[in-house]
Write an enzyme that holds these catalytic residues in place. Structure first.
Site, PDB file in Angstrom:
ATOM      1  NE  ARG A   5      -3.904  -2.089   0.101  1.00  0.00           N
ATOM      2  CZ  ARG A   5      -5.002  -2.022  -0.544  1.00  0.00           C
ATOM      3  NH1 ARG A   5      -5.127  -1.132  -1.404  1.00  0.00           N
ATOM      4  NH2 ARG A   5      -5.903  -2.977  -0.235  1.00  0.00           N
ATOM      5  N   GLY A  56     -16.369  10.831   7.935  1.00  0.00           N
ATOM      6  CA  GLY A  56     -16.200  12.228   8.128  1.00  0.00           C
ATOM      7  C   GLY A  56     -15.774  12.883   6.609  1.00  0.00           C
ATOM      8  CD  GLU A  79      -3.823  -3.759 -17.100  1.00  0.00           C
ATOM      9  OE1 GLU A  79      -3.034  -2.840 -16.984  1.00  0.00           O
ATOM     10  OE2 GLU A  79      -4.360  -4.313 -17.962  1.00  0.00           O
TER      11      GLU A  79
END
Length: 122
Positions: A5, A56, A79
């Site tokens: 990530r 929020g 991909e």
């Protein structure tokens, strides 16, 4: 599975997840994403509930399912995904990984709580 990530600047251990396609039902998304991200299909997906991730500032709502009766049935990965092979853990191992910070992904923590609560009620 482990997925790199960019915002976290590291690989995270996560449950399979993905975006609903226009007109797609959450259960169909769960079946598709499970196959794309793990290479397995489920004989049964049991709804566990859902949560708003950051109400929020965004409208992301996640539907959680417990997949059982897994069998190999891969679909091509997206991909832009950088996924490693699936990681199989028992519930007690997942809870320990949350406790020690190995698992720090919010959706995975929520899914684990939902599964653990279900196990406690049976």
């Amino acid at each position: 599975m482990r997925q790199y990530r960019v915002p976290a600047a590291r690989e995270l251990l996560e449950i399979p997840a993905g975006t609903l396609e226009p007109g797609e039902e959450p259960m169909a998304t769960a079946h598709r994403e499970l196959r794309e991200e793990t290479g397995y299909a489920a004989d049964r997906l049991e709804p566990l509930g859902g949560t708003w991730m950051s109400p929020g500032f965004c409208s992301e709502y996640i539907h959680y399912f417990l997949a059982t009766g897994l069998r190999p049935s891969p679909l091509p990965q997206d991909e832009d995904e950088r996924l490693s092979a699936p990681v199989a853990l028992r519930l007690d191992e997942v809870l320990a990984a949350i406790d020690d910070g190995t698992i720090a992904d919010a959706k995975t923590v929520v899914a684990t709580v939902l599964v653990a609560r279900q196990q406690d009620s049976t």
